[in-house]
Design a protein around this motif. Structure first.
Motif: not given
Lengths: 340, 340
Positions: A257, A260, A280-284
């Motif tokens: 993953m 970000f 995958g990508l996950r964040g905020g």
């Protein structure tokens, strides 16, 4: 009160503006002890985000509670508090699920580089210290307002595994805090991509085991070498540009993953590559309040010292110099001392 | 041997082609008992993927081992095996990490709709049954070749929580298997977005608790209503179009994950929305071999019957009819009986 205001790209001033006032029962006013300049403040400063002339700017601060609304019961005037840059009620479905930065009553600090800051969801947002902190601890407490929880969020979203290998893309204050987070979470190898010697030094102090100065393909190739051709178990993208995101996906191992936290500017996500590599990508925006109890313990116990990201401290009057220094990368992160 | 070949968009034939042969010590040849048509086979059929005229097509099958290479020790002629559509050595760093579909020795079945299929990494890819299965179990075993592990992968990537609420976007065979996966993983509410009555029936048999027939904004609004305005705890995107991806992000609750397994076609990921909602994305080609032991147990114990996705069975000679039926959505998924 005196507050930092922005008038046009590059035009930062200290202006006299009305004091914030309690208008809702959930509000509190905090007298700012210290504020600071965020990398994201540089977007409008550089003209890359819209500006409303004369608006106050600054969303990170710590200070002393001055006044509270009628529904604020856990805090009283005189309490020393950390103010999360995003205010959350800590009771809505999203907060209870850990997504405090998407709270249904979300608010933001808008005068963190000023004498007073309004907190719109004081009860759910603030955390207080049992006693007034020593001056030496102020920088690390201030870092809890945004930069450290943001680096932490990147590490949480990337799923940093104990004993694993982590790459941090970005050597700004957030990236450095990402290094610290990965280290605290037990990563064995923490590779920071940085070409600036002073930042490399802090990264190393925060637990980085490898520094990769090269960028782009060359930098990715170096990471591949360090990881025996496999790639990293978790990647923290702490910049927000398309190039940084591209590097993040290039160094991530299949099945991993990317976390970000840099506000995306011109990012085109490589969906085909994500699919092919199963990355995958996950964040905020970081759910600051969620992490604060744990991070505050780490700071007050002396386990971490995220305040090392501040390599410059200025009085409020010199805030414009602080913006210039950060814009020109002469400073990593500038603290504003409001007590001077 | 007789094999399905593609010659141009819409032009599917049964042709005489050379039998596959063992050329590497890791190879095996499987005599196909049953194959099937995949939703992804429709991309070239519709001219949306490039075609090499006369190529064999089909990547899903089960059958009986006919011949093995010198390094294949766990399988012998006569064994009944499930053939993962992607072949993996199960020993490289990526496989050991669970990313079998990014194996450094990745191979693919290329004649699954034919009399014989070549498996390039037989030792690491195949799973065998202790005895010849009953004919009634063939459809569910065949579903383990691709469609069921793919739906499962979507659920794993989305992080389906026990007791949670899951939305499945897409009522193709993969989406239906995603419903089954979410149900097996203990989701309390499983909402399938489907407007086709026969598919809704299977979804319900697989554990769907709610059916939303509306699409786009209207569909998302219905999901919001079912989830008390919060959104789903996990979303499975099982189509691969931009519209489906948009719906997935619209119905995902803040802080949740979208698992995606449809090969992306024209998808532009909404990075700003992902950031603002803190909704992540993870997926790709399913690491079939990783899930096979668990899924095979579920099938042989009768706990799940993914073979229900096959609503049509044809002899190989009529494979072109099968493509037409799936293209026109008259059939959900077509099984090819090679024993007839």
């Amino acid at each position: 009160m005196r507050a930092t205001t922005i008038h046009a790209p590059g035009d930062i001033r200290v202006s006299e503006v009305p004091d914030p006032t309690i208008t809702a029962p959930t509000d509190a006013i905090v007298k700012v002890t210290a504020g600071c300049i965020c990398g994201s403040d540089l977007w409008p400063y550089r003209g890359e985000n819209p500006i409303t002339e004369g608006d106050t700017i600054g969303h990170e601060c710590v200070g002393v509670v001055e006044e509270v609304g009628s529904e604020v019961h856990s805090f009283k005037p005189g309490d020393f508090v950390v103010v999360p840059f995003c205010h959350s009620d800590n009771t809505c479905a999203h907060c209870l699920h850990g997504a405090h930065s998407v709270c249904t009553n979300l608010g933001m600090t808008v005068s963190g580089q000023a004498e007073y800051a309004l907190v719109t969801q004081a009860e759910g947002s603030l955390v207080k210290l049992d006693e007034m902190p020593d001056a030496s601890m102020i920088p690390s407490l201030l870092a809890l307002s945004d930069v450290m929880p943001t680096g932490w969020h990147a590490a949480v979203c990337a799923g940093v595994p104990e004993g694993g290998t982590v790459v941090v893309v970005g050597d700004g204050a957030v990236g450095l805090c990402g290094v610290l987070a990965a280290s605290v979470m037990g990563a064995e190898k923490v590779i920071v991509m940085s070409r600036h010697e002073p930042r490399q030094r802090i990264a190393t102090a925060f637990g980085a085991t490898h520094v990769v100065a090269a960028r782009g393909r060359e930098g990715a190739a170096e990471v591949k070498e360090i990881t025996d051709g496999v790639g990293a178990d978790a990647v923290l993208e702490c910049v927000g540009t398309d190039a940084a995101m591209g590097t993040a996906f290039a160094v991530a191992r299949p099945g991993s993953m990317v976390g970000f936290v840099g506000v995306p500017h011109g990012v085109q996500l490589p969906v085909q590559k994500m699919f092919q590599k199963n990355v995958g990508l996950r964040g905020g925006m970081a759910p600051v309040r969620r992490y604060l109890p744990e991070l505050l313990d780490l700071v007050t116990s002396g386990s971490i010292e995220p305040g090392l990201v501040f390599d410059s401290t200025l009085p409020l009057d010199q805030v414009a110099d602080g913006y210039r220094a950060m814009d020109e990368r002469r400073a990593i992160k500038v603290m504003l001392d409001l007590q001077g």
